[in-house]
Design an enzyme around this catalytic site. Structure first.
Site, PDB file in Angstrom:
ATOM      1  N   GLU A 146      -8.576  -0.521  13.102  1.00 20.24           N
ATOM      2  CA  GLU A 146      -9.696  -0.476  12.146  1.00 20.24           C
ATOM      3  C   GLU A 146     -10.977  -1.088  12.695  1.00 20.24           C
ATOM      4  OE1 GLU A 146      -8.197  -2.083   8.456  1.00 20.24           O
ATOM      5  OE2 GLU A 146      -6.687  -0.512   8.272  1.00 20.24           O
ATOM      6  N   ASN A 187      -5.908   2.478  16.337  1.00 22.27           N
ATOM      7  CA  ASN A 187      -5.417   2.971  15.049  1.00 22.27           C
ATOM      8  C   ASN A 187      -6.517   2.813  13.999  1.00 22.27           C
ATOM      9  OD1 ASN A 187      -3.008   3.786  13.504  1.00 22.27           O
ATOM     10  ND2 ASN A 187      -3.093   1.758  12.546  1.00 22.27           N
ATOM     11  N   HIS A 223      -3.423   7.229   4.970  1.00 24.55           N
ATOM     12  CA  HIS A 223      -3.200   6.768   3.597  1.00 24.55           C
ATOM     13  C   HIS A 223      -3.949   7.743   2.694  1.00 24.55           C
ATOM     14  CE1 HIS A 223      -1.152   3.126   4.744  1.00 24.55           C
ATOM     15  NE2 HIS A 223      -2.123   2.840   5.605  1.00 24.55           N
ATOM     16  N   GLU A 252       0.781   5.724   9.372  1.00 27.63           N
ATOM     17  CA  GLU A 252       0.993   4.971   8.118  1.00 27.63           C
ATOM     18  C   GLU A 252       0.935   5.895   6.905  1.00 27.63           C
ATOM     19  OE1 GLU A 252      -1.588   1.523   7.874  1.00 27.63           O
ATOM     20  OE2 GLU A 252      -1.437   1.143  10.028  1.00 27.63           O
ATOM     21  N   ASP A 254       1.126   7.682   3.588  1.00 28.35           N
ATOM     22  CA  ASP A 254       1.589   7.677   2.203  1.00 28.35           C
ATOM     23  C   ASP A 254       0.604   8.511   1.390  1.00 28.35           C
ATOM     24  OD1 ASP A 254      -0.457   5.721   1.981  1.00 28.35           O
ATOM     25  OD2 ASP A 254       0.953   4.076   1.690  1.00 28.35           O
TER      26      ASP A 254
HETATM   27  C1  XIL Z   1      -0.564  -3.604   4.591  1.00 22.96           C
HETATM   28  C2  XIL Z   1       0.847  -3.953   4.157  1.00 22.96           C
HETATM   29  O1  XIL Z   1       1.489  -2.779   3.730  1.00 22.96           O
HETATM   30  C3  XIL Z   1       0.819  -4.968   3.044  1.00 22.96           C
HETATM   31  O2  XIL Z   1       2.132  -5.414   2.746  1.00 22.96           O
HETATM   32  C4  XIL Z   1      -0.058  -6.149   3.425  1.00 22.96           C
HETATM   33  O3  XIL Z   1      -0.157  -7.038   2.331  1.00 22.96           O
HETATM   34  C5  XIL Z   1      -1.421  -5.690   3.856  1.00 22.96           C
HETATM   35  O4  XIL Z   1      -1.293  -4.753   4.921  1.00 22.96           O
HETATM   36  N1  XIL Z   1      -3.643  -0.551   7.288  1.00 22.96           N
HETATM   37  C6  XIL Z   1      -2.784  -1.165   8.166  1.00 22.96           C
HETATM   38  C7  XIL Z   1      -1.580  -1.854   7.658  1.00 22.96           C
HETATM   39  O5  XIL Z   1      -2.957  -1.046   9.389  1.00 22.96           O
HETATM   40  O6  XIL Z   1      -1.216  -2.958   8.429  1.00 22.96           O
HETATM   41  C8  XIL Z   1      -1.750  -2.269   6.216  1.00 22.96           C
HETATM   42  O7  XIL Z   1      -0.492  -2.798   5.744  1.00 22.96           O
HETATM   43  C9  XIL Z   1      -2.211  -1.104   5.380  1.00 22.96           C
HETATM   44  C10 XIL Z   1      -3.536  -0.602   5.864  1.00 22.96           C
END
Ligand code: XIL
Length: 541
Positions: A146, A187, A223, A252, A254
């Site tokens: 990020e 990422n 996401h 990641e 979802d």
């Molecule tokens: C999130 C986790 O899912 C949570 O449990 C935590 O509280 C915060 O981080 N981007 C990322 C991940 O790269 O590491 C994040 O994970 C979600 C967003």
């Protein structure tokens, strides 16, 4: 009841009903999940599904800096080790997440001075990556996470504010040193489609790799949310990164919805999962898909996005949802990797408009019948065993710049399709660039970036040297500005711009150069925010 149901069910072949990981492996991909240490240690259903359905895992939190080194020098790998041990037992690969991020980094790191922060990064990366360097299950790392804002500027995190963008290259180099075999990724989120942020990422990855910084892979968090629409150019975007020579992966995934959940939202969600898996299957360089969890019982979504949830493929009672079936059936039958048919071989290139440092090539176009469609062409220079890629184009013609004067080039072309298949080599064409204007004189030019900032830089000096044996009384230097860059000023030479090619001629007072003598000039350039490229291909004539 159990027996009756068993007898009445139609026969399902073992193959078709196999877990996700079996189908993914058959396609040469991974299907993974982020794992949380709590349920992994105390919920059997969680552990069973994690073990049987996935062949890749990522620690949801356990490898983040606030977990591994909450206080300076006080390391704790209990959570990270638990996940790695689970993966080893279940023959799963581990993606390390994440070394450098602006969140979940302890406060003591955030306040360090620049030199102390550099040392902390070095020690953190060498310790965490080094711990698993000899563990064959741990194959890849998110090195930075990020680093961009939505508009493509660098995020003004404490990293950036203290160290400038240098921390990114330094982190990749430290990770490579700690584990030379690990695949090293950058990422981010909201980079799934083609937009300002993903283009900034594309430019950064290209420029880091040009500088020899070991970036091997790009992670697309994904996401997604059904109310915001699907990024329909996902496959195209993955492919443009793949064409830079990096691996790509969905890291990641979802797909959240506004609660309450209903069957129509579930059906939409399933199409999103299907589309993501299909895009990865269709891009040869896409290694696989990691889902950010797997059960709605343990998901970051409800805690993070007010009123939203139900983003995963199992419900909170560990029952499979339509989205599970979508992932399963797409992995089992998706069209993606079925495209192994390369495009037809392009025709012999013909060279025209040959100058001392440029030439235009065109050739008869290829066609592609495999399904993914023709994506473009790569142009190579034939040089024994080390052919070099001179350029890429999406049409059947290209203008090569930055060529060496008075030099024979043997070139050929290969077509590429959307699945990454390359055609055979076209027949070779040979052309020779013109002599430079100063004939036997000979000169060279090299440019040095003196200073740079978000949206501009100064190149000073460009050093022009007479490498010949006779004096020259005038010189011309050409170089290429990266796309989108514009000249803002210059000194000690006259600069003209055509397309992205800049031609600099000597000023009245610095054209005469004795053999071995040098002179210099300089210039300033504006560039898009966050683009880190600088000019290349300096030639002197
Ligand atoms: C999130 C986790 O899912 C949570 O449990 C935590 O509280 C915060 O981080 N981007 C990322 C991940 O790269 O590491 C994040 O994970 C979600 C967003």
């Amino acid at each position: 009841m159990g027996l009756l149901a068993t007898f009445l069910l139609p026969a399902v072949s073992a193959e078709a009903s196999a877990p996700l990981r079996t189908h993914a492996a058959a396609k040469g991909k991974f299907i993974g999940a982020a794992l949380a240490t709590g349920p992994l240690s105390n919920e059997t259903a969680y552990r069973n599904i994690a073990a049987t359905e996935f062949n890749q895992v990522t620690a949801e939190n356990a490898m983040k800096w606030d977990s591994t080194e909450p206080n300076p020098g006080q390391f704790n790998f209990s959570g990270a080790d638990a996940i790695v041990d689970f993966a080893v037992q279940n023959d799963q690969q581990v993606h390390g997440h994440t070394l450098i991020w602006h969140q979940q980094t302890p406060g003591w790191v955030q306040g360090l001075s620049a030199s102390a922060m550099r040392e902390a990064i070095e020690r953190h990366i060498s310790t965490v990556v080094g711990r698993y360097a000899d563990n064959p299950a741990v194959v890849s790392w998110d090195v930075v996470n990020e680093v961009f804002e939505e508009n493509g500027n660098f995020r003004t995190s404490f990293w950036y504010n203290t160290l400038g963008q240098s921390y990114i290259a330094d982190a990749f180099r430290a990770a490579r040193a700690a584990d030379p075999d690990a695949r090293l990724c950058i990422n981010d989120y909201n980079v799934e489609g083609i937009n300002a942020k993903s283009t900034a990422m594309y430019n950064l990855v290209r420029s880091l790799r040009q500088q020899g910084v070991p970036v091997d892979c790009v992670g697309f968090q994904s996401h997604l949310a059904i109310q915001y629409g699907f990024p329909n150019d996902l496959q195209q975007n993955l492919q443009r990164f793949a064409d830079l020579g990096v691996q790509v992966r969905i890291t990641e995934l979802d797909v959240r919805m506004q609660m309450p959940r209903d069957s129509s939202k579930d059906a939409t969600q399933a199409t999103y999962y299907r589309n993501v898996v299909n895009a990865c299957l269709a891009v040869a360089a896409c290694a696989g898909v990691t889902i950010w969890g797997f059960t709605d019982k343990h998901s970051w979504v409800p805690d993070t996005f007010g009123g939203e949830g139900a983003a995963l493929i199992y419900d909170e009672n560990y029952q499979k949802k339509s989205s599970y079936d979508a992932v399963h059936d797409t992995l089992a039958s998706g069209s993606g990797t079925d495209d192994t048919t390369p495009p037809t071989t392009p025709g012999t290139p013909t060279a025209s408009n040959i100058t001392s440092n440029s030439a235009t090539l065109s050739w008869s176009a290829s066609t592609d019948s495999g399904g993914s469609g023709l994506a473009g062409y790569n142009v190579y220079r034939e040089q024994g065993s080390t052919d070099t890629l001179l350029g890429q184009t999406s049409t059947n013609s290209i203008t090569l710049t930055g060529l060496t004067p008075d030099t024979e080039y043997q070139v050929y072309v290969r077509a590429r399709d959307g699945a990454g298949n390359l055609s055979g080599n076209s027949p070779t064409a040979t052309f020779t660039t013109e002599e430079g204007p100063s004939g036997g004189g000979g000169c060279t030019a090299t440019g040095t970036v003196q200073t740079e900032w978000q949206n501009g830089y100064v190149v000073q000096p460009v050093t022009v040297t007479n490498t010949g044996t006779t004096a020259i009384d005038g010189w011309t230097v050409t170089f290429t500005l990266p796309a989108g860059h514009t000249l803002a000023g210059s000194w000690n030479a006259t600069l003209t711009v055509s397309g992205q090619t800049v031609t600099a001629t000597n000023a009245a007072y610095n054209g005469n150069l004795a053999p071995n003598a040098s002179t210099t000039f300089g210039f300033q350039v504006n560039r898009p925010n966050g683009d880190t490229q600088t000019p290349s291909g300096y030639t002197c004539a």
